[in-house]
Every structure is written in structure tokens, then in C-alpha cells.
Design a protein around this motif. Sequence first.
Motif, mmCIF file in Angstrom:
data_model
loop_
_atom_site.group_PDB
_atom_site.id
_atom_site.type_symbol
_atom_site.label_atom_id
_atom_site.label_comp_id
_atom_site.label_asym_id
_atom_site.label_seq_id
_atom_site.Cartn_x
_atom_site.Cartn_y
_atom_site.Cartn_z
ATOM 1 N N THR A 344 0.842 -1.189 0.000
ATOM 2 C CA THR A 344 0.000 0.000 0.000
ATOM 3 C C THR A 344 0.878 1.241 0.000
ATOM 4 O O THR A 344 1.803 1.351 0.809
ATOM 5 C CB THR A 344 -0.913 0.020 1.233
ATOM 6 O OG1 THR A 344 -1.716 -1.153 1.240
ATOM 7 C CG2 THR A 344 -1.810 1.253 1.219
ATOM 8 N N LYS A 345 0.577 2.169 -0.916
ATOM 9 C CA LYS A 345 1.386 3.377 -1.030
ATOM 10 C C LYS A 345 1.395 4.136 0.292
ATOM 11 O O LYS A 345 0.356 4.391 0.901
ATOM 12 C CB LYS A 345 0.843 4.260 -2.147
ATOM 13 C CG LYS A 345 1.729 5.463 -2.482
ATOM 14 C CD LYS A 345 1.176 6.249 -3.653
ATOM 15 C CE LYS A 345 1.290 5.488 -4.959
ATOM 16 N NZ LYS A 345 0.877 6.305 -6.127
ATOM 17 N N GLY A 346 2.591 4.469 0.752
ATOM 18 C CA GLY A 346 2.745 5.220 1.988
ATOM 19 C C GLY A 346 2.813 4.385 3.243
ATOM 20 O O GLY A 346 3.030 4.929 4.330
ATOM 21 N N SER A 347 2.647 3.054 3.131
ATOM 22 C CA SER A 347 2.626 2.178 4.312
ATOM 23 C C SER A 347 3.825 1.234 4.291
ATOM 24 O O SER A 347 3.968 0.435 3.358
ATOM 25 C CB SER A 347 1.341 1.356 4.347
ATOM 26 O OG SER A 347 0.205 2.191 4.449
ATOM 27 N N PRO A 348 4.680 1.284 5.313
ATOM 28 C CA PRO A 348 5.794 0.325 5.377
ATOM 29 C C PRO A 348 5.277 -1.082 5.614
ATOM 30 O O PRO A 348 4.226 -1.275 6.226
ATOM 31 C CB PRO A 348 6.623 0.831 6.565
ATOM 32 C CG PRO A 348 5.654 1.612 7.400
ATOM 33 C CD PRO A 348 4.671 2.219 6.443
ATOM 34 N N ASP A 349 6.015 -2.058 5.126
ATOM 35 C CA ASP A 349 5.594 -3.442 5.254
ATOM 36 C C ASP A 349 6.834 -4.323 5.129
ATOM 37 O O ASP A 349 7.644 -4.118 4.218
ATOM 38 C CB ASP A 349 4.582 -3.789 4.154
ATOM 39 C CG ASP A 349 3.881 -5.132 4.386
ATOM 40 O OD1 ASP A 349 4.585 -6.117 4.671
ATOM 41 O OD2 ASP A 349 2.655 -5.194 4.257
ATOM 42 N N PRO A 350 6.998 -5.299 6.019
ATOM 43 C CA PRO A 350 8.179 -6.178 5.904
ATOM 44 C C PRO A 350 8.213 -6.979 4.612
ATOM 45 O O PRO A 350 9.278 -7.493 4.234
ATOM 46 C CB PRO A 350 8.059 -7.087 7.126
ATOM 47 C CG PRO A 350 6.639 -6.984 7.569
ATOM 48 C CD PRO A 350 6.187 -5.616 7.204
ATOM 49 N N LEU A 351 7.068 -7.100 3.903
ATOM 50 C CA LEU A 351 7.043 -7.834 2.638
ATOM 51 C C LEU A 351 7.370 -6.946 1.438
ATOM 52 O O LEU A 351 7.617 -7.449 0.345
ATOM 53 C CB LEU A 351 5.675 -8.481 2.434
ATOM 54 C CG LEU A 351 5.258 -9.527 3.468
ATOM 55 C CD1 LEU A 351 3.863 -10.049 3.138
ATOM 56 C CD2 LEU A 351 6.264 -10.665 3.526
ATOM 57 N N ASN A 352 7.332 -5.621 1.619
ATOM 58 C CA ASN A 352 7.609 -4.714 0.499
ATOM 59 C C ASN A 352 9.068 -4.803 0.074
ATOM 60 O O ASN A 352 9.968 -4.943 0.914
ATOM 61 C CB ASN A 352 7.315 -3.267 0.894
ATOM 62 C CG ASN A 352 5.840 -2.975 1.032
ATOM 63 O OD1 ASN A 352 5.005 -3.802 0.680
ATOM 64 N ND2 ASN A 352 5.527 -1.795 1.534
ATOM 65 N N THR A 353 9.311 -4.683 -1.210
ATOM 66 C CA THR A 353 10.673 -4.549 -1.720
ATOM 67 C C THR A 353 10.631 -4.016 -3.136
ATOM 68 O O THR A 353 9.782 -4.422 -3.939
ATOM 69 C CB THR A 353 11.433 -5.891 -1.691
ATOM 70 O OG1 THR A 353 12.761 -5.708 -2.194
ATOM 71 C CG2 THR A 353 10.742 -6.936 -2.534
ATOM 72 N N PRO A 354 11.504 -3.076 -3.478
ATOM 73 C CA PRO A 354 11.591 -2.635 -4.878
ATOM 74 C C PRO A 354 12.040 -3.783 -5.763
ATOM 75 O O PRO A 354 12.758 -4.685 -5.321
ATOM 76 C CB PRO A 354 12.646 -1.519 -4.832
ATOM 77 C CG PRO A 354 12.760 -1.137 -3.388
ATOM 78 C CD PRO A 354 12.441 -2.367 -2.608
ATOM 79 N N GLY A 355 11.620 -3.749 -7.010
ATOM 80 C CA GLY A 355 12.067 -4.756 -7.957
ATOM 81 C C GLY A 355 13.527 -4.584 -8.315
ATOM 82 O O GLY A 355 14.141 -3.535 -8.079
ATOM 83 N N ALA A 356 14.119 -5.632 -8.895
ATOM 84 C CA ALA A 356 15.515 -5.582 -9.338
ATOM 85 C C ALA A 356 15.682 -4.451 -10.343
ATOM 86 O O ALA A 356 14.841 -4.260 -11.224
ATOM 87 C CB ALA A 356 15.915 -6.915 -9.950
ATOM 88 N N ARG A 357 16.788 -3.702 -10.242
ATOM 89 C CA ARG A 357 16.978 -2.533 -11.109
ATOM 90 C C ARG A 357 18.422 -2.053 -11.066
ATOM 91 O O ARG A 357 19.197 -2.443 -10.192
ATOM 92 C CB ARG A 357 16.067 -1.389 -10.667
ATOM 93 C CG ARG A 357 16.386 -0.836 -9.280
ATOM 94 C CD ARG A 357 15.309 0.114 -8.798
ATOM 95 N NE ARG A 357 14.055 -0.581 -8.571
ATOM 96 C CZ ARG A 357 12.864 0.033 -8.529
ATOM 97 N NH1 ARG A 357 12.785 1.335 -8.702
ATOM 98 N NH2 ARG A 357 11.762 -0.666 -8.303
ATOM 99 N N LEU A 358 18.759 -1.200 -12.025
ATOM 100 C CA LEU A 358 20.053 -0.546 -12.057
ATOM 101 C C LEU A 358 19.856 0.907 -12.468
ATOM 102 O O LEU A 358 18.785 1.296 -12.945
ATOM 103 C CB LEU A 358 21.024 -1.224 -13.027
ATOM 104 C CG LEU A 358 20.843 -0.966 -14.518
ATOM 105 C CD1 LEU A 358 22.162 -1.177 -15.249
ATOM 106 C CD2 LEU A 358 19.777 -1.873 -15.127
#
Length: 594
Positions: A344-358
Amino acid sequence: MKLLYLSLLLLLSCTAFSQNKQWTWINGTAQLNKPAVYGTKGVADASSTPGARDGAESWTTPDGKLWLFGGLAVNSNGNHTYMNDLWMFDPSTNLWTWKHGPTTADPQTSNQGTQGVPSSTNLPMNRQYASTWTDKAGNLWMYGGRAQNRIGNLADLWKYDPAINQWTWISGTTNAFDEGEYGAEGVPDAGSRPPNLSSASAAVDINGNFWMVGGFTLQLFTDDVEFTTRTIWRYDPVAQLWTYFGDNDLVAEAISHFPNFGTKGVADPANLPPTRLAGGLWVDSSGHLYWFGGLEFYFVGAGSDDLRFETATRNDLWRYDTSTRIWTWINGNKEREAFGRYGTKGSPDPLNTPGARLSFATFDMLDGKMMLFGGSGYSEDNSGSLNDLWSYDPSNNEWTWLSGSKSSNEGAVYGTKGTPDSLNHPGAASELNSFTQHSENAIWIYGGGGFAANASSTSESGLLGDLWRYAIAQPAEDSVQVFESFSAKEKRGYVELKWKIAKDQATDHIIVEHSRNGNEFEKLGRVQPPRRGNSRSYSYVHVLPGKGDHYYRLKHVSKSNKTDYSWVERVTVGNPHTLPHNLDISFLLYPNPF
């Protein structure tokens, strides 16, 4: 009709405005591949602009000014080329100044000069993907990068002093195959220096030391081999000494030392992150390094005839304890090319993670949190250029998705230049130039390779030349000082607007503006202050707005004809009331309370 007015009076109540974090398009153009406009060197000008460019070097000085050097750009002749021009942006005036370097990036104009001696004729070679730092005195530092018109990377260290507008070549070479000198591990050494590098991750610690991890290097090994590294370097700008940590950058070491993730969250001397380029690096207040994402080159095959590289993006986050010299894998995926998990936008979560990127933008730590924006990689369900903004809190090991899209290749929504808006966002881009303005608790991005307004396919991507600011503070304090508060609420099918003007504002009138799409606003009404007194609180009611989304903003006009805008408030009307003959009525009630 009187009964209607009386019922609306009962709807008035005092409400606090919502706190928003918003993007503002500050400067530059929404058009792709626009060339630089130089003007007069050293003179700020509203028409001057660095133009479209990506992979440039960027800094923020303690006085809050933003600096930009080189990168791949569209020069004054309209050609795509690596540049070595230097620019400064002053947020207090919103003006660019061309400070140093040529307009065409002829490599013959570069001049190392005498080592350690500043000079007006010194000029670094044109380049992109160098590592940068700002020291406590406000000097700009730069190491390496990818050079044009010669094969490979650079291994030179430079310093620029804004007070005298001069570059100094500090150390190193422009030899594309320079392998550096490693010295004793963990010991500052006048004989130690990094090899040729580009796209290495860089950060500054609270003691003013410069850190550099990983990157892309070139060595002579049977055939010329380019590969990624995981070596850690520290530079003391006062003592002017490099310190080498960890696995060195020799290709034989990279082949034999495979990654070892160990157990997530558990420090172990055997842990070893994958090598990578164009990742993100941060340093916390304890001096720990955090290394995220980037592009890994990894070996496959066996034997000299079958040994080859493959590449993949990463989203693993590692912490390095500089006192124990031990790595810990703390977040993200062990698998390559992982998709993001946004929550959810604006809500921290232990399951959140950005996708792989460079090649994403990174910013100095603000309020104890790390931040990144965009890049090239994986969104929630596809891949491409990204425009998502994330923060990471080391205290609870959680990511928060702050703004942008869960999909790739999104075009920008510019809104009105200089006006923050909850709907504004930069286009998807990589190889961006990033700035952290600690004095204003704000972050900035410039340019990159990506998508402008309403772009929807790769054919509409190119080099960007737009400057954006993301306000971390409350809108009333950060965006528009004139308005202390502003709210819009749906009440039984009508929309009630309330706002409060800051004390001592010389108000001539306020224009209420309305939009159905959030981009194109029209005048809805004009509000005059009371004839007597100095009212600061106002209310305005929009009757029969119609079903759907509505967007409102305020334009304050002072007695000296100075204008200031509020932020934008959005209201969704469900089942609006109707009046005979479809009357469209709006009116104002003030002061508040009425």
C-alpha cells in the motif's frame, strides 16, 4: 432556495488539512532531446539550461545549491556526446548558471594540469558514470567514469572548488587499463588507489570520508575483459589517502569468488554479495554501508574456451560493518531479476521490496531513511524504465513505496511549473542525476533517459532535461508559505473548500480554480477579503459540481500583484443533489466561523 443556503451553513466546520508529500516540476522542459542553452558563462539566466542528458555527475553543496557535470547530452550543435561542462542551479532563484567547461565537449580541451595545483585552465575529460562526493567545505569530488573517444574507464580523482571556480587533478590516471594499487587491506596507504572504474556506488559518512563500492572495470585478461566488482574503497579527503577493503578487483578473483548469501539477517565472515555496477550506496550514522540493487556480471561455463559473462539486475540489500568488515544480507531476493512487491502506497511493510533494477537515483539519508527513485528494471509485473519512489528504514528493515507507478514506462505528469500537486510525478527514467537538499528536507532529480509527458511506447523515450523536487515537509511549510491550510470535502453532493491565509499576508483577492482531470484548471470564483479587519479564514462552496473526481487549488494575489498557489486537493463526488433547471451555483461564506 433559502432553505438550501441555510442547510449548507450547517455543513461548515473546522478541519485540519491533510499532509502530503508532492512532486513539483521546477525547471526545464517536457520535450525530449533538447540541447543545452548556455548563455554567458558565470551569469545566471532564465533561458540557460543544461538541456537533456543522462549519466551526469551531480552534487549538493552545504548552501543548498545543485551542481551538474558532464554526462551524455545533446550539446549546442544538437549532437549526442559525452560532455565536460559544469552547471549550478540555485533553488532560491530557480536559475541555472553555466560555470565551467566548453559547449561542444571536444576531448582536446581537457587538461590535467599539475597534480595538486588548482588552475583556471584545468579541465577533466568528458565522461559519464563517475562517482561523486561533496566534502564538508563544499568542494566537489569526482572519481573515474566512462570516457568517450577512448576505450574503457578512467582512474583519475578530481576536486572542484566553487569559491574559485577551478578544478584540481588530485591523483590517478586516464589509462583505460589501469589496475590500481591495493596495498594492505584496511590500512590507509599513499600507495593504494582504485583501478579504472565507472558506475561505482558512492556515499559520504558523517566523518566526511568518501566510500565507493563495486562498479565496472576493464582489465587485460587473454582478451580485454570488462566485469563488475564488489571491492570497497574509502578516501580521506583531508589526508588524501585511499584505503582498500575486501576482495580486490582482479579478474581472477572475480572468477573464483562466487557470491555467498548465507542466512538473511545473520552476519558471517563467509558472506559475500554478488558483484555489480550502478547500484545504490548509503552510510548510516553508525558508519555501516548499505548496498542495494544494480547489474551483476556473472561467469558461466567452464574452461578458458567456454568462460563467458551473463548479466542480470538485482534487488538484494546488504549491510557492511566497517569495524568488523563483515557483510550481512538483510533484505530483498537471492534470485536475480526479481519483481517488486509494492504493498500500500505510503505504508511500510516487511514484505515490500523494490524490484531488481540498475541506474536509479539515490539520495543521502534523510531523517534516518534511505531513498531511491526509478531506474531500469522490474516493476510489479513487467520490466522497463521505472518512476517509483521508495524509502527504507534501517531501524525496522522495511521498505515503503512513496509515489509513482507499479508499472514500467510511465510518462510524466508535469502539472503547472512551480506548483506542487498530488498528481504530479516525473516520467520513468534511468541514469538520473540526483540531489539531496538537507536544509529543506527535500530531494531533487534532473534529466535521465526515459519518458516525457504522455509517452506510452519506447519510440517516445529519449534524453530528458526536466528538474523535479520532492517535498518531504508538510505542504503548508514546504510548498506554499502563503497558505497555512487548505481542505476540500464532499458534503451531501456539494464540495466545501476551507483555507487559512498565513498571518500578515497583504491579500488583494483569492482565485478558486477547478479541474476535472487534475491538469487543466479554470477559474471557479473570486474571493475578496473583508472590507474591514484582517480575516485569515475563508470558506467556499461549490454547488452541483457533478459526479466524479474534482480537483481544486487556490491562487493568492497580493496587493503588490505577487501570486502564490496552494497545493491541489482532490474530492470524489458520489451521488450529487440536483436543483430545478439544473442550476450551477457556487458561493462564498466568510469569515469562518460564519
